[in-house]
Design a protein around this motif. Structure first.
Motif, short mmCIF file in Angstrom:
data_model
loop_
_atom_site.label_atom_id
_atom_site.label_comp_id
_atom_site.label_asym_id
_atom_site.label_seq_id
_atom_site.Cartn_x
_atom_site.Cartn_y
_atom_site.Cartn_z
N GLY A 142 4.58 4.04 -8.79
CA GLY A 142 5.44 3.48 -7.75
C GLY A 142 4.87 3.69 -6.36
O GLY A 142 4.90 2.78 -5.51
N VAL A 143 4.34 4.87 -6.10
CA VAL A 143 3.75 5.16 -4.79
C VAL A 143 2.53 4.27 -4.55
O VAL A 143 2.33 3.76 -3.44
CB VAL A 143 3.39 6.66 -4.68
N GLU A 144 1.74 4.05 -5.57
CA GLU A 144 0.57 3.16 -5.44
C GLU A 144 1.01 1.74 -5.07
O GLU A 144 0.39 1.08 -4.22
CB GLU A 144 -0.22 3.15 -6.75
N LEU A 145 2.11 1.26 -5.69
CA LEU A 145 2.60 -0.08 -5.40
C LEU A 145 3.13 -0.17 -3.97
O LEU A 145 2.90 -1.17 -3.27
CB LEU A 145 3.70 -0.46 -6.41
N ILE A 146 3.84 0.85 -3.52
CA ILE A 146 4.36 0.87 -2.15
C ILE A 146 3.20 0.83 -1.15
O ILE A 146 3.24 0.08 -0.16
CB ILE A 146 5.23 2.12 -1.93
N LYS A 147 2.19 1.64 -1.38
CA LYS A 147 1.02 1.66 -0.48
C LYS A 147 0.35 0.29 -0.42
O LYS A 147 -0.11 -0.14 0.64
CB LYS A 147 0.01 2.71 -0.96
N GLN A 148 0.33 -0.40 -1.54
CA GLN A 148 -0.30 -1.72 -1.61
C GLN A 148 0.53 -2.78 -0.91
O GLN A 148 0.04 -3.53 -0.06
CB GLN A 148 -0.51 -2.09 -3.07
N ASP A 149 1.82 -2.86 -1.26
CA ASP A 149 2.67 -3.94 -0.76
C ASP A 149 3.09 -3.75 0.70
O ASP A 149 3.37 -4.73 1.39
CB ASP A 149 3.92 -4.08 -1.63
N LEU A 150 3.17 -2.50 1.15
CA LEU A 150 3.66 -2.23 2.50
C LEU A 150 2.58 -1.60 3.38
O LEU A 150 2.87 -0.87 4.32
CB LEU A 150 4.90 -1.33 2.43
N ALA A 151 1.33 -1.93 3.06
CA ALA A 151 0.19 -1.33 3.76
C ALA A 151 0.23 -1.62 5.26
O ALA A 151 -0.05 -0.73 6.09
CB ALA A 151 -1.12 -1.85 3.16
N GLU A 152 0.58 -2.85 5.64
CA GLU A 152 0.59 -3.20 7.06
C GLU A 152 1.63 -2.41 7.83
O GLU A 152 1.37 -1.91 8.93
CB GLU A 152 0.83 -4.71 7.22
N THR A 153 2.83 -2.27 7.25
CA THR A 153 3.88 -1.50 7.92
C THR A 153 3.48 -0.04 8.03
O THR A 153 3.71 0.60 9.07
CB THR A 153 5.20 -1.63 7.14
N LEU A 154 2.86 0.50 6.99
CA LEU A 154 2.48 1.91 6.98
C LEU A 154 1.40 2.24 8.00
O LEU A 154 1.18 3.41 8.32
CB LEU A 154 2.03 2.31 5.58
N LYS A 155 0.73 1.22 8.51
CA LYS A 155 -0.27 1.47 9.55
C LYS A 155 0.37 1.92 10.85
O LYS A 155 -0.28 2.57 11.67
CB LYS A 155 -1.09 0.20 9.79
N THR A 156 1.64 1.56 11.04
CA THR A 156 2.29 1.84 12.32
C THR A 156 3.45 2.83 12.22
O THR A 156 3.81 3.46 13.21
CB THR A 156 2.82 0.55 12.95
N ARG A 157 4.05 2.96 11.03
CA ARG A 157 5.22 3.84 10.93
C ARG A 157 5.54 4.16 9.48
O ARG A 157 5.00 3.53 8.55
CB ARG A 157 6.44 3.20 11.58
N LYS A 158 6.41 5.13 9.31
CA LYS A 158 6.91 5.46 7.98
C LYS A 158 8.04 4.49 7.60
O LYS A 158 8.55 3.76 8.45
CB LYS A 158 7.41 6.90 7.93
N LEU A 159 8.46 4.52 6.34
CA LEU A 159 9.36 3.52 5.78
C LEU A 159 10.77 4.04 5.58
O LEU A 159 10.99 5.24 5.39
CB LEU A 159 8.82 3.04 4.43
N THR A 160 11.72 3.10 5.60
CA THR A 160 13.10 3.39 5.20
C THR A 160 13.37 2.64 3.90
O THR A 160 13.12 1.44 3.82
CB THR A 160 14.10 2.96 6.28
N VAL A 161 13.89 3.33 2.91
CA VAL A 161 14.07 2.75 1.58
C VAL A 161 15.55 2.74 1.21
O VAL A 161 16.27 3.70 1.48
CB VAL A 161 13.26 3.52 0.52
N LEU A 162 15.97 1.65 0.59
CA LEU A 162 17.33 1.54 0.04
C LEU A 162 17.31 1.84 -1.45
O LEU A 162 16.42 1.37 -2.18
CB LEU A 162 17.86 0.12 0.24
N THR A 163 18.27 2.64 -1.91
CA THR A 163 18.43 2.83 -3.35
C THR A 163 19.91 2.74 -3.70
O THR A 163 20.78 2.77 -2.81
CB THR A 163 17.80 4.15 -3.81
N HIS A 164 20.20 2.65 -4.98
CA HIS A 164 21.56 2.41 -5.45
C HIS A 164 21.82 3.26 -6.68
O HIS A 164 20.91 3.49 -7.49
CB HIS A 164 21.73 0.93 -5.80
N CYS A 165 23.04 3.74 -6.82
CA CYS A 165 23.44 4.61 -7.93
C CYS A 165 22.61 5.90 -7.89
O CYS A 165 22.17 6.33 -6.82
CB CYS A 165 23.32 3.88 -9.27
N ASN A 166 22.39 6.53 -9.03
CA ASN A 166 21.59 7.76 -9.07
C ASN A 166 20.51 7.63 -10.12
O ASN A 166 20.77 7.28 -11.27
CB ASN A 166 22.46 8.97 -9.38
N THR A 167 19.27 7.90 -9.72
CA THR A 167 18.13 7.74 -10.61
C THR A 167 17.20 8.94 -10.54
O THR A 167 16.02 8.83 -10.81
CB THR A 167 17.33 6.47 -10.21
#
Length: 353
Positions: A142-167
């Motif tokens: 999952g972390v590898e996918l996040i780094k890949q898909d959100l690479a441009e955003t991660l160049k400038t700032r950290k991310l805010t993530v939405l989750t639902h229920c409990n996992t």
């Protein structure tokens, strides 16, 4: 360290999640009927953890058997049927019972009941250990996918993530599925904060995920389920990731009610939305989400909150426990084997070959 479930010396011990976060109540039982009731009433919940609990529940049922070997097949069939009837949507439960049924078919004729029970006990422990390892693998993918898909955003700032229920640990026994990914992403400095939706009517996001995030000291905000679209509109969410109770072979995903609304909003706002679940959650025997059985629960879960009446007892209620998110709203499915994107029908099938 959160200890959601354990099995020692013939005793099942679990954290009763109905009372969190206000009360940490650990229950010990040697009764398979009590364990089945725990699954039914959501004292034990979360698809992977239900699979773990199902394996141990069968073992409790074996421990109480006092009949002959000739009488055992009929008893075993009833035991399995009772366990499988406890939660019809979570495919992990059926994965666990299938493993034990296969052992029975393969070894009943050749083994004594004592040896057969020992083999099944070992299989139940293996299911639990596998889930812990699965969580670690999912987190990495999952972390590898996040780094890949959100690479441009991660160049400038950290991310805010939405989750639902409990996992998290409360749903798996390991670090978690979606929440396991979030925890590792936080540790690697990718995430600034978490937005956890309350998850009505039983508030698993508000009660359980918030509690786990507090234990991990990860910054978060809890929101009402209906707030996520507005937060996305305001640019306050970068991506979403949730778990799953069953995934069809085409990628359609059943998860806690409210998930589909988040996914559609994310799609509209061009925000990645991911599913994280072990391969055991994928039901390759069904073509699409319309074939997933969806549990409808007692209306009192909606009419009351922690025993307090918030609507009249005669208020008509529709209370589905899950909804199905169509695959076109899902950017990737993170499993313990790999992160799957693209043609889900082909890629998910490859996981089983």
């Amino acid at each position: 360290m959160i200890d959601a479930i354990s099995f020692t010396n013939g005793t099942l011990r679990y954290l009763d999640q109905r009372f969190l976060p206000l009360q940490e109540n650990y229950v010990e039982t040697r009764s398979h009927m009590e364990a089945i009731e725990a699954i039914k009433t959501l004292a034990v919940r979360g698809a992977p953890l239900i699979g773990v609990a199902a394996g141990y529940t069968v073992i409790l049922g074996l421990q109480s058997y006092e009949g002959t070997k000739e009488e055992f097949p009929a008893y075993f069939d009833r035991l399995i049927a009772d366990v499988e009837a406890s939660r019809p949507t979570a495919v992990n439960l059926f994965f666990a019972t299938a493993k034990l049924k296969d052992l029975f078919k393969a070894h009943y004729a050749a083994l004594s009941l004592e040896a057969l029970f020992a083999a099944m006990n070992a299989a139940a422990v293996e299911i639990h250990n596998d889930e812990i390892a699965n969580c670690d693998n999912m987190s990495r993918h999952g972390v590898e996918l996040i780094k890949q898909d959100l690479a441009e955003t991660l160049k400038t700032r950290k991310l805010t993530v939405l989750t639902h229920c409990n996992t998290g640990t409360l749903a798996t026994g390991g670090s978690g599925t979606a929440l396991g990914v979030i925890k590792l992403a936080w540790q690697e400095g990718l995430i600034e904060k978490v937005i956890t939706a309350e998850s009505r009517p039983l508030l698993q996001g508000l009660r359980l995920t918030a509690w786990e995030l507090e234990q991990e000291k990860i910054p978060f905000y809890s929101i009402s389920d209906s707030s996520s679209a507005f937060l996305m509109q305001k640019g306050m969410i970068d991506f979403g990731i949730v778990g799953a109770d069953r995934i069809a072979s085409n990628g359609d995903t059943a998860n806690k009610i409210g998930t589909c609304a988040h996914a559609i909003s994310a799609y509209h706002h061009k925000i990645p939305f991911y599913i994280a679940a072990p391969v055991s959650t994928i039901d390759i025997t069904i073509d699409n989400g319309t074939q997933i059985p969806i549990e409808e629960r007692n209306g009192d879960e909606l009419r009351t909150i922690f025993g307090t009446q918030v609507a009249t007892p005669t208020t008509p209620v529709i209370n589905y426990a899950f909804d199905v998110t169509p695959n076109q709203f899902i950017n990737g499915i993170v499993t313990d084997k790999k992160a799957v994107t693209g043609n889900y029908s082909q890629e998910l099938q490859k996981l089983f070959t």
